[in-house]
Scaffold this active site. Structure first.
Site, PDB file in Angstrom:
ATOM      1  NE  ARG A  55      24.315  41.635  68.151  1.00 30.27           N
ATOM      2  CZ  ARG A  55      24.972  40.479  68.107  1.00 30.27           C
ATOM      3  NH1 ARG A  55      26.284  40.477  68.026  1.00 30.27           N
ATOM      4  NH2 ARG A  55      24.327  39.332  68.137  1.00 30.27           N
TER       5      ARG A  55
ATOM      6  CE  LYS B 185      18.290  45.559  62.696  1.00 32.91           C
ATOM      7  NZ  LYS B 185      19.236  44.469  62.352  1.00 32.91           N
TER       8      LYS B 185
ATOM      9  CE1 TYR C 255      21.097  47.054  64.233  1.00 28.15           C
ATOM     10  CE2 TYR C 255      22.967  46.158  63.018  1.00 28.15           C
ATOM     11  CZ  TYR C 255      21.961  46.002  63.953  1.00 28.15           C
ATOM     12  OH  TYR C 255      21.810  44.802  64.596  1.00 28.15           O
TER      13      TYR C 255
ATOM     14  CB  ILE D 216      15.833  44.949  59.733  1.00 23.91           C
ATOM     15  CG1 ILE D 216      15.616  46.055  58.682  1.00 23.91           C
ATOM     16  CG2 ILE D 216      17.026  44.078  59.344  1.00 23.91           C
ATOM     17  CD1 ILE D 216      16.791  46.987  58.489  1.00 23.91           C
TER      18      ILE D 216
ATOM     19  CE1 TYR E 155      37.749  47.428  72.985  1.00 20.41           C
ATOM     20  CE2 TYR E 155      39.091  48.640  71.407  1.00 20.41           C
ATOM     21  CZ  TYR E 155      38.966  47.981  72.622  1.00 20.41           C
ATOM     22  OH  TYR E 155      40.040  47.872  73.453  1.00 20.41           O
TER      23      TYR E 155
ATOM     24  CB  THR F   2      24.103  41.560  63.641  1.00 22.10           C
ATOM     25  OG1 THR F   2      24.435  42.934  63.782  1.00 22.10           O
ATOM     26  CG2 THR F   2      24.507  40.820  64.904  1.00 22.10           C
ATOM     27  CB  THR F   3      21.215  37.907  61.353  1.00 16.47           C
ATOM     28  OG1 THR F   3      20.568  38.769  62.294  1.00 16.47           O
ATOM     29  CG2 THR F   3      20.605  36.519  61.453  1.00 16.47           C
TER      30      THR F   3
END
Length: 302
Positions: A142, A165, A137, A207, A111, A48-49
């Protein structure tokens, strides 16, 4: 119990861009060396980052190849290869394996989401087809999809599914996951500000977004927890909590990339739909970095 993928601080690495928004590979190499020299225990690229959502599949594979080559096994490299399309996740994971990375990070489908049965099928399909250790994850804020503890219990039976994570923000959920899965599933905090409480429940590290700008500090905090010195870890946590939190004052990675530019590292801009912070947010971030004596600090590491 198998050897963990890593313990301590894994950085959720940004992707630096040039002015034309292509990947800035010289800056990326410089950033990798900065992390290895300053205590980072693992590199997590294309998450993501790292703005993976706006990287083309070609760029995604090229970045992971580059990171794996430059790090050259000095620390573990984990590649973000998740997708809401299982086939795409499999292909990205296969490409990542060919690059020589050490593990993959696979996010829950977003989604279109999934039922819990669908999550089991999605992740086991990837794990069956790609012989690499996998970190699940879980970031419901999100994706709109949460991996429930009982689903973790089922998933950790797969020999390639090694860790999670956990970015649900739910400490009670983490406690239940640990109770159900024990040493069959390693946990990493997905939120900087929850690293100490998660590690008090047996998580092996974090993380981290914060580690992009303070790698040694996050390594030290995790090491204190691993050494069972939670009193000292708590003090360090309290000292940096304001800085950790301001990195989420806007959509990640907007604050951290802005902070890195103020820090003196050429992180570049963001790809749309991410846009620069507003003036008030920018000044608050700059004031916080000034408080921690981090403005233009990067040049002292070069």
């Amino acid at each position: 119990m198998s050897k963990p993928i890593f313990t301590g601080s894994g950085v959720a690495l940004i992707t630096p861009f040039n002015s034309d928004l292509t990947v800035n590979y010289p800056a990326l190499e410089e950033l990798l060396e900065f992390h290895i020299a300053n205590g980072t225990d693992a590199i997590i690229a294309c998450g993501t980052t790292g703005e993976a959502a706006t990287l083309t599949e070609k760029e995604h594979c090229e970045v992971l190849n580059f990171v794996a080559e430059k790090v050259n096994h000095r620390v573990p490299v984990i590649g973000g290869t998740g997708s809401n399309d299982t086939r795409t996740a499999v292909e990205l994971s296969k490409s990542a394996k060919s690059s020589g990375i050490d593990a993959i990070l696979s996010v829950t489908p977003y989604y279109n989401k999934s039922s819990q049965a669908g999550l089991v099928k999605h992740f086991t399909t990837i794990a069956d087809k790609v012989d690499l250790p996998m970190i699940l994850y879980n970031v419901p804020s999100r994706t709109g999809c949460n991996i429930k503890p009982a689903t973790y219990e089922e998933l950790c039976k797969h020999p390639n599914i090694k860790a999670a994570k956990e970015a649900s923000g739910d400490i009670s959920q983490v406690a239940l996951i640990r109770s159900l899965c024990g040493d069959e599933l390693d946990i990493y905090s997905g939120n900087d500000d929850q690293t100490v409480p998660f590690m008090s429940l047996g998580a092996l590290g974090v993380i981290s977004v914060f580690a992009n700008i303070c790698p040694q500090q996050m390594h030290d905090l995790c090491q204190l927890c691993l050494d069972n010195d939670f009193v000292s870890a708590q003090k360090l946590h309290f000292h940096y909590i304001e800085l950790m939190n301001i990195m989420f004052s806007d959509v990640n990675p907007i604050p951290i990339k802005t902070a890195m530019n103020l820090f003196g590292f050429d992180a570049g801009e963001f790809r749309m739909p991410l846009v620069p912070m507003n003036a008030n947010g920018y000044h608050n971030l700059k004031d916080c970095l000034t408080k921690y004596d981090l403005i233009d600090k990067y040049k002292t590491f070069k």
